[in-house]
Write a protein that holds these residues in place. Structure first.
Motif, PDB file in Angstrom:
ATOM      1  N   LEU A  12     -43.869   6.892 -32.144  1.00  0.00           N
ATOM      2  CA  LEU A  12     -42.523   6.341 -31.986  1.00  0.00           C
ATOM      3  C   LEU A  12     -41.776   7.024 -30.850  1.00  0.00           C
ATOM      4  CD1 LEU A  12     -41.330   5.988 -35.684  1.00  0.00           C
ATOM      5  CD2 LEU A  12     -42.450   4.281 -34.238  1.00  0.00           C
ATOM      6  N   TYR A  13     -41.010   6.220 -30.140  1.00  0.00           N
ATOM      7  CA  TYR A  13     -40.064   6.700 -29.131  1.00  0.00           C
ATOM      8  C   TYR A  13     -38.678   6.200 -29.537  1.00  0.00           C
ATOM      9  CZ  TYR A  13     -43.519   8.179 -25.592  1.00  0.00           C
ATOM     10  OH  TYR A  13     -44.516   8.835 -24.901  1.00  0.00           O
ATOM     11  N   PHE A  14     -37.646   6.750 -28.912  1.00  0.00           N
ATOM     12  CA  PHE A  14     -36.312   6.181 -29.108  1.00  0.00           C
ATOM     13  C   PHE A  14     -35.597   6.126 -27.771  1.00  0.00           C
ATOM     14  CE2 PHE A  14     -35.168  10.672 -29.292  1.00  0.00           C
ATOM     15  CZ  PHE A  14     -33.976  10.715 -28.605  1.00  0.00           C
TER      16      PHE A  14
ATOM     17  N   GLU B  50     -32.445   3.027 -30.534  1.00  0.00           N
ATOM     18  CA  GLU B  50     -33.423   1.970 -30.757  1.00  0.00           C
ATOM     19  C   GLU B  50     -34.808   2.593 -30.865  1.00  0.00           C
ATOM     20  OE1 GLU B  50     -35.247  -2.151 -28.762  1.00  0.00           O
ATOM     21  OE2 GLU B  50     -33.570  -1.097 -27.787  1.00  0.00           O
ATOM     22  N   ILE B  51     -35.522   2.260 -31.914  1.00  0.00           N
ATOM     23  CA  ILE B  51     -36.858   2.786 -32.137  1.00  0.00           C
ATOM     24  C   ILE B  51     -37.876   1.909 -31.408  1.00  0.00           C
ATOM     25  CG2 ILE B  51     -38.584   3.411 -33.860  1.00  0.00           C
ATOM     26  CD1 ILE B  51     -36.034   5.101 -33.933  1.00  0.00           C
ATOM     27  N   LEU B  52     -38.762   2.551 -30.655  1.00  0.00           N
ATOM     28  CA  LEU B  52     -39.760   1.859 -29.856  1.00  0.00           C
ATOM     29  C   LEU B  52     -41.145   2.373 -30.219  1.00  0.00           C
ATOM     30  CD1 LEU B  52     -37.846   2.284 -26.475  1.00  0.00           C
ATOM     31  CD2 LEU B  52     -37.853   0.240 -27.913  1.00  0.00           C
ATOM     32  N   ILE B  53     -42.157   1.566 -30.011  1.00  0.00           N
ATOM     33  CA  ILE B  53     -43.523   1.954 -30.373  1.00  0.00           C
ATOM     34  C   ILE B  53     -44.398   2.078 -29.134  1.00  0.00           C
ATOM     35  CG2 ILE B  53     -44.292  -0.427 -30.731  1.00  0.00           C
ATOM     36  CD1 ILE B  53     -46.055   0.644 -33.046  1.00  0.00           C
ATOM     37  N   ARG B  54     -45.311   3.023 -29.183  1.00  0.00           N
ATOM     38  CA  ARG B  54     -46.347   3.189 -28.176  1.00  0.00           C
ATOM     39  C   ARG B  54     -47.690   3.330 -28.892  1.00  0.00           C
ATOM     40  NH1 ARG B  54     -42.283   2.045 -25.908  1.00  0.00           N
ATOM     41  NH2 ARG B  54     -41.298   3.070 -24.122  1.00  0.00           N
TER      42      ARG B  54
ATOM     43  N   LYS C  98     -42.996  14.365 -34.675  1.00  0.00           N
ATOM     44  CA  LYS C  98     -43.062  14.295 -36.115  1.00  0.00           C
ATOM     45  C   LYS C  98     -42.382  15.507 -36.734  1.00  0.00           C
ATOM     46  CE  LYS C  98     -47.225  11.489 -36.437  1.00  0.00           C
ATOM     47  NZ  LYS C  98     -48.571  11.331 -37.026  1.00  0.00           N
ATOM     48  N   GLY C  99     -41.587  15.222 -37.748  1.00  0.00           N
ATOM     49  CA  GLY C  99     -40.906  16.304 -38.458  1.00  0.00           C
ATOM     50  C   GLY C  99     -39.604  16.745 -37.837  1.00  0.00           C
ATOM     51  N   THR C 100     -39.121  16.034 -36.802  1.00  0.00           N
ATOM     52  CA  THR C 100     -37.863  16.417 -36.180  1.00  0.00           C
ATOM     53  C   THR C 100     -36.882  15.264 -36.248  1.00  0.00           C
ATOM     54  OG1 THR C 100     -38.610  15.670 -33.994  1.00  0.00           O
ATOM     55  CG2 THR C 100     -39.014  17.967 -34.560  1.00  0.00           C
ATOM     56  N   PRO C 101     -35.565  15.555 -36.345  1.00  0.00           N
ATOM     57  CA  PRO C 101     -34.569  14.479 -36.391  1.00  0.00           C
ATOM     58  C   PRO C 101     -34.422  13.841 -35.035  1.00  0.00           C
ATOM     59  CG  PRO C 101     -33.496  16.623 -36.329  1.00  0.00           C
ATOM     60  CD  PRO C 101     -34.971  16.895 -36.484  1.00  0.00           C
ATOM     61  N   ILE C 102     -33.954  12.594 -34.994  1.00  0.00           N
ATOM     62  CA  ILE C 102     -33.755  11.909 -33.722  1.00  0.00           C
ATOM     63  C   ILE C 102     -32.311  11.934 -33.299  1.00  0.00           C
ATOM     64  CG2 ILE C 102     -35.734  10.408 -34.149  1.00  0.00           C
ATOM     65  CD1 ILE C 102     -33.760   8.151 -34.676  1.00  0.00           C
ATOM     66  N   PHE C 103     -31.414  12.482 -34.108  1.00  0.00           N
ATOM     67  CA  PHE C 103     -30.019  12.613 -33.708  1.00  0.00           C
ATOM     68  C   PHE C 103     -29.706  14.091 -33.525  1.00  0.00           C
ATOM     69  CE2 PHE C 103     -29.833   8.406 -35.482  1.00  0.00           C
ATOM     70  CZ  PHE C 103     -28.883   7.767 -34.743  1.00  0.00           C
TER      71      PHE C 103
ATOM     72  N   LYS D  41     -33.726   7.415 -20.860  1.00  0.00           N
ATOM     73  CA  LYS D  41     -35.041   6.793 -20.907  1.00  0.00           C
ATOM     74  C   LYS D  41     -35.640   6.945 -22.303  1.00  0.00           C
ATOM     75  CE  LYS D  41     -36.042   7.622 -16.014  1.00  0.00           C
ATOM     76  NZ  LYS D  41     -36.975   8.240 -15.043  1.00  0.00           N
ATOM     77  N   PRO D  42     -36.610   6.095 -22.654  1.00  0.00           N
ATOM     78  CA  PRO D  42     -37.300   6.266 -23.934  1.00  0.00           C
ATOM     79  C   PRO D  42     -37.902   7.658 -24.045  1.00  0.00           C
ATOM     80  CG  PRO D  42     -37.817   4.134 -22.977  1.00  0.00           C
ATOM     81  CD  PRO D  42     -37.060   4.885 -21.923  1.00  0.00           C
ATOM     82  N   THR D  43     -37.676   8.270 -25.189  1.00  0.00           N
ATOM     83  CA  THR D  43     -38.094   9.656 -25.434  1.00  0.00           C
ATOM     84  C   THR D  43     -38.968   9.708 -26.673  1.00  0.00           C
ATOM     85  OG1 THR D  43     -36.014  10.461 -24.474  1.00  0.00           O
ATOM     86  CG2 THR D  43     -37.258  11.992 -25.852  1.00  0.00           C
TER      87      THR D  43
END
Length: 268
Positions: A26-28, A46-50, A263-268, A257-259
């Motif tokens: 996942l990217y955001f 926005e959650i993005l997939i790779r 895993k295991g870390t908050p996105i905010f 940019k998408p970042t």
């Protein structure tokens, strides 16, 4: 290298193998408010997939999503994204601790849904159960569908939106303005956001037609109390013009940019 990426990600078997082996990530990308206010001040994500290749390379979505759509695998990929979120693999529920404190500050996380998923009754049941059984406030979840999806089956799309809105979720219409009947969707669909297509945003500064279209979308959206988001904001001149036109939110490489989400870390 491009040819190798295409070969690896454009077969249904390669995608099925990637799903079995959990080779997605996942990217955001942030979506910033352009108007300060009680709720407009919160940055959305926005959650993005790779896809992750067998050699560890990151494969962009334009390489594998068209094949996934043709192969009928998009509901499985959409499920992977949502299950990763709801199962807490990436711990997105630590937005300043507000969700943990059972207090919703206004933060929003957006997910893209494919046409196959919107038209799949079993996917809707899965999503409803996930929203009901997860502690994240439904009002913090925005599901994005494209204008093309809405056009393909307007009644089905409306029912899909209404069932999840009954739980408190929000909806955005993506790539807005690309179809001939775009403005009619503002009347037909119970939307919370519209994302103005980048083809109008990129040249809004020097193309009076694009500026007029963006202005018309903003005015009609305001009449229905729908928030507007401009995509592909690539420089400060575009950003400033969008603010003048009254756009509510902006998204693009100039702002962020998408970042990758670790895993295991908050996105905010």
């Amino acid at each position: 290298m491009r040819e190798n990426l295409c070969q690896e990600s454009t077969s249904s078997q390669a995608l099925r193998t990637a799903l079995i082996e959990d080779r997605f990530c996942l990217y955001f990308q942030p979506i910033f408010p352009l108007r300060q206010g009680e709720k407009e001040g919160h940055v959305h994500k926005e959650i993005l997939i790779r896809m992750v290749g067998q050699d560890g390379r990151i494969i962009p979505p334009n390489y594998f999503l068209p094949c996934a759509e043709k192969s009928g695998l998009m509901p499985s990929i959409d499920r992977w994204v949502l299950e990763s979120f709801f199962n807490g693999i990436y711990h997105p529920s630590k937005c300043m601790g507000c969700w943990a404190r059972d207090y919703y500050c206004g933060c929003i996380i957006a997910f893209n849904l494919s046409g196959s998923s919107v038209n799949d009754d079993s996917f809707l049941n899965f999503l409803e159960n996930a929203v009901i059984n997860h502690p994240v406030p439904p009002s913090s979840l925005v599901f994005e569908i494209t204008e093309t999806v809405a056009l393909a089956n307007l009644d089905k799309t409306r029912k899909f939106i209404q069932r999840l809105q009954n739980l408190g979720c929000q909806f955005a219409l993506d790539d807005f303005g690309t179809g001939m009947s775009s403005l009619a969707y503002l009347k037909e669909l119970p939307l919370d956001f519209v994302k103005i297509d980048g083809m109008f945003v990129r040249d809004v500064v020097y193309n009076p037609i694009s500026e007029a279209i963006v202005s018309a979308i903003v005015q009609m959206a305001k009449a229905k109390q729908i928030k507007t988001i401009a995509e592909y904001v690539e420089n400060v001149a575009i950003l400033e013009r969008l603010q003048v036109l009254g756009v509510d939110y902006a998204q693009g490489f100039y702002l962020g940019k998408p970042t990758p989400i670790l895993k295991g870390t908050p996105i905010f």
